[in-house]
Write a protein that holds these residues in place. Structure first.
Motif, PDB file in Angstrom:
ATOM      1  N   GLU A  17       0.815  -1.219   0.000  1.00 22.15           N
ATOM      2  CA  GLU A  17       0.000   0.000   0.000  1.00 22.15           C
ATOM      3  C   GLU A  17       0.842   1.260   0.000  1.00 22.15           C
ATOM      4  O   GLU A  17       0.333   2.361  -0.162  1.00 22.15           O
ATOM      5  CB  GLU A  17      -0.915   0.012   1.236  1.00 22.15           C
ATOM      6  N   LEU A  18       2.157   1.085   0.218  1.00 19.97           N
ATOM      7  CA  LEU A  18       3.041   2.248   0.242  1.00 19.97           C
ATOM      8  C   LEU A  18       3.649   2.459  -1.148  1.00 19.97           C
ATOM      9  O   LEU A  18       3.685   1.537  -1.960  1.00 19.97           O
ATOM     10  CB  LEU A  18       4.165   2.035   1.261  1.00 19.97           C
ATOM     11  N   SER A  19       4.120   3.688  -1.383  1.00 20.66           N
ATOM     12  CA  SER A  19       4.763   3.961  -2.663  1.00 20.66           C
ATOM     13  C   SER A  19       6.155   3.337  -2.674  1.00 20.66           C
ATOM     14  O   SER A  19       6.677   2.917  -1.638  1.00 20.66           O
ATOM     15  CB  SER A  19       4.861   5.464  -2.890  1.00 20.66           C
ATOM     16  N   VAL A  20       6.740   3.281  -3.851  1.00 19.54           N
ATOM     17  CA  VAL A  20       8.098   2.764  -3.987  1.00 19.54           C
ATOM     18  C   VAL A  20       9.051   3.534  -3.076  1.00 19.54           C
ATOM     19  O   VAL A  20       9.845   2.955  -2.333  1.00 19.54           O
ATOM     20  CB  VAL A  20       8.549   2.873  -5.460  1.00 19.54           C
ATOM     21  N   GLU A  21       8.922   4.853  -3.119  1.00 13.43           N
ATOM     22  CA  GLU A  21       9.792   5.703  -2.323  1.00 13.43           C
ATOM     23  C   GLU A  21       9.629   5.429  -0.824  1.00 13.43           C
ATOM     24  O   GLU A  21      10.608   5.346  -0.081  1.00 13.43           O
ATOM     25  CB  GLU A  21       9.408   7.156  -2.598  1.00 13.43           C
ATOM     26  N   VAL A  31      13.951   0.815 -13.219  1.00 20.03           N
ATOM     27  CA  VAL A  31      12.490   0.614 -13.132  1.00 20.03           C
ATOM     28  C   VAL A  31      11.912   1.314 -11.909  1.00 20.03           C
ATOM     29  O   VAL A  31      10.806   1.846 -11.947  1.00 20.03           O
ATOM     30  CB  VAL A  31      12.088  -0.872 -13.011  1.00 20.03           C
ATOM     31  N   LEU A  32      12.656   1.280 -10.817  1.00 22.22           N
ATOM     32  CA  LEU A  32      12.149   1.896  -9.587  1.00 22.22           C
ATOM     33  C   LEU A  32      12.164   3.411  -9.709  1.00 22.22           C
ATOM     34  O   LEU A  32      11.259   4.101  -9.236  1.00 22.22           O
ATOM     35  CB  LEU A  32      12.984   1.468  -8.375  1.00 22.22           C
ATOM     36  N   SER A  60       4.571   5.438  -7.500  1.00 25.43           N
ATOM     37  CA  SER A  60       3.424   4.540  -7.661  1.00 25.43           C
ATOM     38  C   SER A  60       3.360   3.541  -6.517  1.00 25.43           C
ATOM     39  O   SER A  60       4.340   3.278  -5.820  1.00 25.43           O
ATOM     40  CB  SER A  60       3.463   3.841  -9.017  1.00 25.43           C
ATOM     41  N   GLN A  61       2.174   3.010  -6.369  1.00 33.24           N
ATOM     42  CA  GLN A  61       1.918   2.073  -5.282  1.00 33.24           C
ATOM     43  C   GLN A  61       2.687   0.782  -5.553  1.00 33.24           C
ATOM     44  O   GLN A  61       2.557   0.185  -6.626  1.00 33.24           O
ATOM     45  CB  GLN A  61       0.417   1.819  -5.215  1.00 33.24           C
ATOM     46  N   ALA A  62       3.470   0.354  -4.581  1.00 37.26           N
ATOM     47  CA  ALA A  62       4.373  -0.774  -4.800  1.00 37.26           C
ATOM     48  C   ALA A  62       3.619  -2.064  -5.131  1.00 37.26           C
ATOM     49  O   ALA A  62       4.084  -2.872  -5.927  1.00 37.26           O
ATOM     50  CB  ALA A  62       5.245  -0.986  -3.565  1.00 37.26           C
ATOM     51  N   GLY A  63       2.438  -2.233  -4.545  1.00 41.36           N
ATOM     52  CA  GLY A  63       1.695  -3.476  -4.734  1.00 41.36           C
ATOM     53  C   GLY A  63       1.202  -3.678  -6.149  1.00 41.36           C
ATOM     54  O   GLY A  63       0.780  -4.765  -6.519  1.00 41.36           O
ATOM     55  N   LEU A  64       1.240  -2.606  -6.945  1.00 43.72           N
ATOM     56  CA  LEU A  64       0.715  -2.725  -8.307  1.00 43.72           C
ATOM     57  C   LEU A  64       1.809  -3.058  -9.313  1.00 43.72           C
ATOM     58  O   LEU A  64       1.538  -3.201 -10.493  1.00 43.72           O
ATOM     59  CB  LEU A  64       0.016  -1.412  -8.717  1.00 43.72           C
ATOM     60  N   ARG A 115     -10.092  -2.400  -0.388  1.00 43.51           N
ATOM     61  CA  ARG A 115     -10.104  -3.790  -0.812  1.00 43.51           C
ATOM     62  C   ARG A 115      -8.652  -4.102  -1.036  1.00 43.51           C
ATOM     63  O   ARG A 115      -7.947  -3.359  -1.700  1.00 43.51           O
ATOM     64  CB  ARG A 115     -10.879  -3.929  -2.119  1.00 43.51           C
ATOM     65  N   LYS A 116      -8.161  -5.174  -0.435  1.00 48.89           N
ATOM     66  CA  LYS A 116      -6.724  -5.425  -0.501  1.00 48.89           C
ATOM     67  C   LYS A 116      -6.261  -5.591  -1.947  1.00 48.89           C
ATOM     68  O   LYS A 116      -6.804  -6.389  -2.687  1.00 48.89           O
ATOM     69  CB  LYS A 116      -6.374  -6.694   0.283  1.00 48.89           C
ATOM     70  N   VAL A 117      -5.260  -4.792  -2.323  1.00 55.29           N
ATOM     71  CA  VAL A 117      -4.625  -4.998  -3.625  1.00 55.29           C
ATOM     72  C   VAL A 117      -3.337  -5.743  -3.371  1.00 55.29           C
ATOM     73  O   VAL A 117      -2.499  -5.284  -2.605  1.00 55.29           O
ATOM     74  CB  VAL A 117      -4.213  -3.675  -4.287  1.00 55.29           C
TER      75      VAL A 117
END
Ligand SMILES: Nc1ncnc2c1ncn2[C@@H]1O[C@H](COP(=O)(O)OP(=O)(O)OP(=O)(O)O)[C@@H](O)[C@H]1O
Ligand SMILES: [Mg+2]
Lengths: 283, 298
Positions: free
Chosen positions: A115-119, A148-149, A155-159, B293-295
């Protein structure tokens, strides 16, 4: 894989100084009952890359947890033996204290903060550090090492893709400016090309003076990078030796490298692990 | 129209108080995965501490306000260090029961220390009103909104940009991975409990101001903040604020208009209204207005 580094010249490079990490006679139990490690001894010479191979459930991750002080989270305890980092015992130390002394870990399954950004992930990696300029330098180096980073700082790391997440996990660990880096199956679930990139990154980190303990099931990759290797089998060290010796070992060839070596072997690991095949690679 | 504006301001002020209390819930939930049932008790303690600072020890009111906030943070930290620290790693159920025990304890201690009767806070706002453009606004409402705005701005700046804020968010996502970065979980817990204590104490103070009085039933605000956090999303600080404002305004409006236009809903409707709003929202968005919603990629 050969593009990274041959184990042979690596063995020559391995310095003879005191080991940066020494695990002696270590036994670990979960929930006071299940013995996951029995009398494991292993050492990482300063400046070396050491590979730790082993099948599922052999105890590789358990060993890394013991070294980095994270056993408690899983109800695990050290039953016997000692762990020293830079000659000092760290068996009882808290994870934060161990990170502060210069050890960082890239955990199995990447474990980035989705949920956190890359940074922000990278900032979290630098949590124990107070020297702002040092942190900024580390940040710049990570950005240089992983373009890439740099492109996706906000951007959100999880994506991000699996490969990018693994790069982030490695970058996050580097933010602590470790002298010893523990990596738990960094090739897990990644396409061959990405695995090769990760291998190159590990070699580069090591050239920068960081000692590496590399846990892998991809023996091809690991032994290509390492100076020394250990094989863990149901909680015991079954084999150890130079990377060249291990690659020449017939058992290891059969089990880890596949009879013909190469791609056939890689596929069988995937089957072993039950990996789902990924459909898209963007790293 | 002036009537409406009038209600809007007092609705926002009430909602701001809910937001504070709800934020306390959310911060604790994110850090520990439990609902802190003692949150209402923290509010009560805040109100009584403010009473002591200002009335017993004669501290000027605005300084007493700051001291109350700090004392609230101290109460939160103290509870963490003395009690909850020992129960880290226990099942959530155990910790939840502990917070209920804590609430009961506070409910017993308060009347025996300060007596059972409501006490006047002695705030300079009292029941005074100002009337810009013919709209009567309680001074205490204006101050409440201002104080809450400042506290929330401070919280969000801290949460987003500070080292500890990043650590708190990382810990909420993955405790073990955060520990592996050298983030000490116990410090994250302590900071979280301090924040919960601070916002609760300020909520208690503002509830006691403006003629509300320092009284034990200030703790009931937590009952309304509960639907607020479900509404906003248990893990969303932004949702706590939005949900608080929404419920505050809706409650004040329904208190005025429902008896006039929908008598059939009965007399106690404004009290159950937050729960009605909550249920309606949950039917549409089961994870709350702002809950995630968990991503996650596997
Ligand atoms: N949290 C835990 N609680 C109880 N037992 C555990 C726990 N984690 C691991 N074990 C057990 O300890 C043994 C070693 O597990 P470990 O995860 O260290 O293996 P591994 O070599 O890392 O395997 P893999 O390649 O699948 O990651 C296994 O038998 C496993 O079931
Ligand atoms: Mg493992």
């Amino acid at each position: 894989m050969e593009a990274t580094r041959g184990g042979d010249d690596g063995a020559v490079r391995a310095p003879a100084e005191a080991p940066i990490l020494q695990v002696s006679n270590l036994a670990v139990a979960y929930n006071e009952s299940v013995l996951a490690l029995r009398a494991v001894s292993l050492s990482v010479p300063a400046g070396a890359v050491v590979a730790l191979l082993g099948a599922n459930g052999a105890g590789k991750t358990t060993l890394l947890r013991a070294v980095s002080g994270l056993l408690g989270v899983h109800g695990g305890t050290v039953r016997q033996g000692a762990i020293t980092f830079d000659g000092e015992p760290i068996g009882q130390a808290a994870p934060a204290a161990i990170v502060k002394r210069g050890m960082a870990q890239v955990m199995e399954g990447r474990r980035i903060f989705g949920e956190l950004s890359v940074e922000e992930n990278l900032r979290a990696g630098a949590f124990t550090r107070r020297d702002r300029s040092g942190v900024r330098d580390a940040y710049d180096r990570v950005m240089e090492m992983f373009p890439v980073l740099a492109e996706r700082r906000r951007s959100q790391a999880g994506l991000m893709s699996g490969g990018e997440q693994q790069m982030l996990a490695i970058g996050r660990a580097l933010m602590a400016a470790p002298r010893l880096l523990l990596l738990d199956e960094p090739s897990l679930g990644l396409a061959p090309l990405v695995v090769q990139q990760i291998g190159e990154v590990i070699a580069e980190i090591n050239r920068g003076g960081v000692s590496v303990l590399l846990v892998e099931q991809n023996a091809n990759m690991a032994l290509g990078l390492a100076h020394h290797g250990y094989v863990l089998e149901t909680g015991r060290i079954a084999k150890s030796g130079t990377a060249a010796d291990l690659r020449a070992d017939s058992d290891i060839q059969e089990y880890y490298l596949g009879a013909g070596g190469g791609d056939g072997a890689r596929r069988s690991f995937r089957d072993l692990k039950g990996y789902r095949r990924r459909t898209r690679w963007s790293a | 129209m002036t009537d409406f504006l009038n209600l809007l301001v007092s609705g926002v002020a009430l909602g701001a108080q809910y937001s504070l209390v709800a934020l306390g819930f959310v911060v604790i939930y994110r850090a520990t995965g439990v609902i802190n049932f003692a949150q209402g008790g923290f509010c009560v303690l805040g109100a009584y501490l403010a009473y002591n600072f200002h009335n017993t020890w004669g501290v000027p009111f605005y300084l007493a306000l700051v001291l109350t906030a700090l004392a609230g943070a101290g109460v939160g930290a103290l509870v963490d260090v003395t009690v909850l620290r020992r129960f880290v790693g226990q099942p959530p159920f155990v910790v939840i029961m502990l917070t209920i025990g804590l609430l009961i304890l506070i409910e017993q201690i308060v009347p025996s220390v300060w007596g059972a009767d409501p006490l006047p806070l002695g705030d300079p706002w009292g029941l005074r009103t100002v009337s810009p453009g013919g709209v009567d606004i309680k001074v205490s409402d204006l101050w409440t909104v201002g104080i809450v705005a400042v506290v929330l701005a401070g919280f969000f700046a801290f949460f987003r940009f500070s080292r500890m804020g990043v650590a708190m968010r990382a810990t909420a996502v993955d405790l073990e991975a955060a520990m592996a970065q050298g983030i000490p979980a116990h410090r994250v817990y302590r900071v979280s409990w301090s924040i919960a204590g601070l916002v609760a104490a300020l909520a208690g103070l503002t509830l006691a101001a403006g003629g509300g009085g320092v009284r034990l039933d200030i703790e009931l605000v937590a009952l309304t903040a509960f639907p607020v956090i479900i509404l906003g999303g248990l893990d969303s600080p932004g949702g706590a604020v939005a949900g608080g404002l929404l419920i505050g305004v809706a409650q004040v409006m329904s208190g005025k208009y429902q008896p006039e236009h929908a008598t059939w809903l009965g007399q106690g409707f404004p009290i159950v209204m937050p729960y009605v709003v909550m249920i309606i929202v949950l039917l549409v968005r089961p994870y709350g207005l702002f809950g995630q919603r968990k991503v996650r990629r596997i």
